[in-house]
Structure formats: C-alpha cells, structure tokens
Scaffold this active site. Structure first.
Site, mmCIF file in Angstrom:
data_model
loop_
_atom_site.group_PDB
_atom_site.id
_atom_site.type_symbol
_atom_site.label_atom_id
_atom_site.label_comp_id
_atom_site.label_asym_id
_atom_site.label_seq_id
_atom_site.Cartn_x
_atom_site.Cartn_y
_atom_site.Cartn_z
ATOM 1 N N HIS A 75 3.112 -3.177 6.626
ATOM 2 C CA HIS A 75 2.113 -2.067 6.424
ATOM 3 C C HIS A 75 2.206 -1.084 7.316
ATOM 4 C CE1 HIS A 75 -0.504 -4.095 3.360
ATOM 5 N NE2 HIS A 75 0.199 -5.237 3.804
ATOM 6 N N SER A 76 1.388 -0.042 7.340
ATOM 7 C CA SER A 76 1.029 0.870 8.559
ATOM 8 C C SER A 76 -0.287 1.353 8.519
ATOM 9 C CB SER A 76 2.143 1.892 8.436
ATOM 10 O OG SER A 76 1.701 3.119 7.696
ATOM 11 N N TYR A 77 -1.014 1.891 9.219
ATOM 12 C CA TYR A 77 -0.413 1.979 10.937
ATOM 13 C C TYR A 77 -1.617 1.108 11.614
ATOM 14 C CZ TYR A 77 -4.417 5.596 11.493
ATOM 15 O OH TYR A 77 -5.536 5.892 11.279
ATOM 16 N N HIS A 84 0.824 -1.035 -0.058
ATOM 17 C CA HIS A 84 0.268 -0.065 -0.077
ATOM 18 C C HIS A 84 0.927 1.288 -0.145
ATOM 19 C CE1 HIS A 84 -3.310 -2.629 1.771
ATOM 20 N NE2 HIS A 84 -3.636 -2.692 0.397
ATOM 21 N N ARG A 102 0.916 4.560 0.235
ATOM 22 C CA ARG A 102 0.949 5.645 1.069
ATOM 23 C C ARG A 102 1.401 5.229 2.526
ATOM 24 N NH1 ARG A 102 -5.516 6.333 2.139
ATOM 25 N NH2 ARG A 102 -5.986 4.465 3.139
ATOM 26 N N GLU A 103 1.901 4.007 2.597
ATOM 27 C CA GLU A 103 2.281 3.347 3.879
ATOM 28 C C GLU A 103 4.176 3.368 4.044
ATOM 29 O OE1 GLU A 103 0.521 -0.169 4.078
ATOM 30 O OE2 GLU A 103 -1.604 0.592 4.038
ATOM 31 N N ASN A 113 -3.524 -5.724 -2.207
ATOM 32 C CA ASN A 113 -3.598 -6.532 -1.066
ATOM 33 C C ASN A 113 -5.040 -7.203 -1.013
ATOM 34 O OD1 ASN A 113 -2.323 -8.196 0.914
ATOM 35 N ND2 ASN A 113 -3.002 -6.877 2.710
ATOM 36 N N ARG A 114 -6.022 -6.955 -1.802
ATOM 37 C CA ARG A 114 -7.281 -7.552 -1.864
ATOM 38 C C ARG A 114 -7.317 -8.466 -3.366
ATOM 39 N NH1 ARG A 114 -6.809 -5.853 2.328
ATOM 40 N NH2 ARG A 114 -8.275 -4.724 3.850
ATOM 41 N N GLU A 168 1.311 -4.473 10.817
ATOM 42 C CA GLU A 168 1.053 -2.938 10.716
ATOM 43 C C GLU A 168 1.924 -2.223 11.831
ATOM 44 O OE1 GLU A 168 -1.110 -1.410 9.013
ATOM 45 O OE2 GLU A 168 -2.765 -3.265 8.340
HETATM 46 ZN ZN LIG Z 1 -1.510 -1.534 4.055
#
Ligand SMILES: [Zn+2]
Length: 449
Positions: A339-341, A216, A218-219, A287-288, A413
């Site tokens: 990932h985050s958060y 993802h 933006r993480e 991730n889906r 996360e």
């Molecule tokens: Zn993520």
C-alpha cells in the site's frame, strides 16, 4: 538491450511546458464525468487526547472525511482530505492541524502533466523499438520470440513514469512471453466488472510467496514497486536471485483491484475501493472485506466512506479471489500486501491488540526489512503489528492470511510520509523499488521454512 533515443529528462522538461494537462495520460473517455478536487485540502490532525479523537470520529461522516492515513489513536496524527464546502465546519471543531496540501487538484494536475510528458517519450521509444529488426519479431538464442517492442518493456524507462491499465497488462504479458520456462501467467480471478486479476509466477521452489499491489487503487506506487520486484526476480542480476528462485515460488499480482485502478485513471484519481455500487456510493474497501473477524472495528458501515467494509465478508470478489488463491497453494510462507503511504512494515493483527503467538518471528523479519531498506537511501520505516503500532483495522488481508496459516504476512505502506498524497513523484519510483527490493531480500533471507 537499452533503447535510448534522446534524453528523457530534457524532453520531459520541454513537454511539461508544452503539453496542456487535459491531454495528459490517463485520458478520460468523458471529461464531464471526471471528479476534480479543487481547493480540497489535506490536513494533518494531531490527536492529543481522547476528546479530540472523539470529536474527529463523531464528525467524520457529516464532514465526509477521506482518511489518507488511518492511525486514529491518541498520541498520533491522522491525514484527512477535506472539501472546501466542509472546511469552515472543520475549523469550527478546533482540532489542532497543519496543512499538508493546500489544493489537491494542483497536485493531481502536476502528476498528469509530468506523466503526459513521460508518455510521449515512452511511446516514441516504444515505436522505435518496434522498428528494430525491420519490424520483424526477434528470436533470441534460446529460441524465444520477443513480441514487437519488447525491448522497451525490459528497460528502466518503464520505471520512470506511471502507466495506464492497458500498458500494465502489456508489460506483464511481455514479461511472461519473454521468459518461458522461468515465468508463467495466472489469474486469481475476475474483478466485479470482469477484469482479470492477472499475475505472474516466477521460481520453482516448494515454499510459496504471494504479493500484490494496489488493493487500494489510488496507491499507484504499489503497482510500480511490485513490478520492480518482478523485474529483479526475472533479470536475476542480483547474485542472490538464483537461490531465491530455487527456494521459493513467487505469485505476483501487480494490480489486485483492477476496476478501482481504471476508475483512478478515468474518472476519480482518489478512488480507493472496488467498483461495486452500495447504497448510491461506489465501492467496497477490499481490505476491510476479508473473511476473518470481519466488521469487528476499524472499518465503516457507511457505503460512502472509503473504508466501507461491504454488506458481508468476502462480498468483494477481488478479496475473495485472492483468499481462495492463497488457500489453493500448499505452503505459503509469506504474503505481502503493498500500500501507500506512511512508510510502515506491518504484521498481524489489525483487529485486536493481543499479539499472535509468532509475533516475535514476524516482527523480527519486519525489523530486518526496515534496516535493509534504510541502508539503501536512508528512508525510515516504522514496523510492528497493525493494531498496536498503527491503528485498528478489521477484515484486512494480512489478518486473514495469518489465520489460514501463512507464516509471515505483511502489510507495507510505501513512500512517502504525506507531502504528495498518493501522487508520489515519478522520480521516486526507482528509489522506492531499489530500497523495497533490499527489504524484500532481507525477508527472503530470514524466512524459516
Ligand atoms: Zn491502502
């Protein structure tokens, strides 16, 4: 060697005052196309009963909710970005909420400004580093020729700020060329727009471990922490490292979703998905999109939603490539998707609440990771299987990895718990790296091969 020209913190403090946000890194090629988030709020919604949960999900498309966290379950909370245009309608739903961020654009501008100041220092040190040895390449005792400026890429300065996509590529190629015999490069494949999913291979062991950041986009902390782990494995100052490199071979991709990552640096800081256009909206959530129990709950069929599952399983090349790479390796004993958060160390499954046969083994490792992590800076992580501990999510990387026989797949996360959205302050990069390294080491110590 350590390159230190002047005090980083003093220069950051000075340049924060002097540098306008519009000059900040990452620069946009066309400022007209930059998405802004003025007066977008991030709220934390408490879900006390089923009615509240149904109210939330019934309105998520109409009010264009951007879920920052995904635990949409009764008895928990979920963080959502809401535009100013939809805020009154959201209030009319009478859900119980608190405001985490009043104006998301302010947080993004702050991040840009701090990064701009940091980049001035970083670039100055890089230029000084290039002048060493009268600008000639340095040849080490082992015969390795260092690229100009390599010293700066080997210092902790790298971990004091966030970096452009191009600089990440340079950092990675420098690590590979400076460590021949110890590290080599690879690519899992090309992204939708043709960028390499570039990685580094470290170690010689028969047991393979694959991990990556920024599925993802933006993480950003995910990429920085993954690079911190690479740095630890390469420097080998930790007495445990030599043993790890004999037992395992690590395959590490700092930026799993490069197209999305570039979008976050050029046009939309909040972009989470890849760059495939679907029905007028950009991006499939990689991730889906993995091809195990794809589309069986906890993902969206709406191409404009952030958890859009794509038109078919593995329609996102970024997911397909890494899946194929995993399958190409003989014995993958762990896979970690950073990932985050939220501060969570999660295990399969996400698609169902029925726990897999080896859940006790996986959750035991996750428990050890959480304990080791907390011992470093006191940071608290929850752990457990995605569905029961956190939320339903189908088509995820860890469910797929488990199904093809990976022994211990984890979705992690990272920091924090919501104060900064995805703009984790840069002074938390090194602490995040330090604590995650200890969690990672606990996993490496505990894996059964
Ligand atoms: Zn993520």
């Amino acid at each position: 060697m350590k390159v230190s020209l002047f005090s980083l913190s003093a220069v950051v403090a000075l340049t924060t005052l002097l540098v306008p946000a519009s000059h900040a890194l990452p620069a946009s090629p066309s400022s007209n196309n930059v998405v802004t988030f003025d007066n977008h709020r991030v709220v934390r919604i408490q879900l006390r009963d089923d009615t509240q949960l149904k109210t939330l999900t019934a309105n998520e498309d109409a009010l264009a909710f951007d879920y920052f966290t995904h635990h949409k379950v009764v008895g928990d909370y979920v963080d959502v970005r809401i535009s100013p245009q939809n805020f009154a309608k959201f209030q009319a739903l009478k859900l119980e909420f608190t405001t985490l961020i009043e104006n998301l654009q302010t947080v993004i501008e702050q991040e840009k400004q701090e990064n701009s100041a940091y980049q001035m220092v970083f670039n100055a040190q890089l230029e000084e580093s290039k002048k060493l040895n009268n600008g000639s390449p340095r040849i080490l005792a082992n015969g390795v020729t260092l690229p100009a400026g390599a010293e700066i890429y080997a210092t902790d300065t790298w971990f004091q700020g966030y970096h452009s996509y191009a600089d990440h590529q340079t950092w990675l190629s420098t690590q590979i060329s400076a460590n021949p015999g110890k590290a080599s490069g690879f690519s899992a494949g090309k992204s939708f727009q043709g960028r390499e999913q570039a990685g580094i291979k470290v170690g010689t062991g028969p047991n393979h471990i694959v991990f990556h950041g920024t599925q993802h986009s933006r993480e950003w902390i995910g990429t920085m922490v993954v690079e911190y782990l690479i740095d630890q494995l390469l420097k080998g100052t930790d007495s445990r490292v030599a043993g790890y490199l004999q037992k395992y071979t690590f395959h590490i991709i700092p930026i799993m979703n490069p197209d999305g990552f570039v979008i976050t640096q050029t046009s939309n800081r909040m972009h989470r998905k890849n760059a495939q256009t679907n029905g007028g909206c950009i991006g499939t959530d990689p991730n889906r999109n993995w091809g195990f129990k794809w589309g069986t709950g906890g993902s969206s069929s709406n191409p404009c939603n952030e958890d859009y599952k794509g038109p078919s399983a593995f329609s996102a090349p970024e997911a397909k490539n890494v899946a194929d790479y995993l399958s190409s390796l003989p014995k993958v004993v762990s896979y970690i998707d950073f990932h985050s958060y939220s501060q969570l160390w999660m295990t399969p499954y996400g698609y169902t609440g029925t726990r897999p046969a080896t859940y006790p083994y996986m959750s035991g490792l996750a428990a050890k990771a959480a304990t080791a992590l907390r011992a470093v800076h006191g940071t608290s992580y929850r752990y457990g299987d995605i569905f029961n501990t956190i939320y339903q999510a189908s088509g995820s990387s860890v469910d797929y990895a488990y199904n093809i026989g990976v022994g211990a797949p984890f979705a992690v996360e990272l920091r924090d718990t919501g104060s900064n959205g995805f703009s984790l302050p840069a002074n938390q990069i090194i602490p995040s790296g330090e604590e995650t390294w200890e969690a990672f080491a606990a996993i490496l110590d505990g894996i059964q091969v």
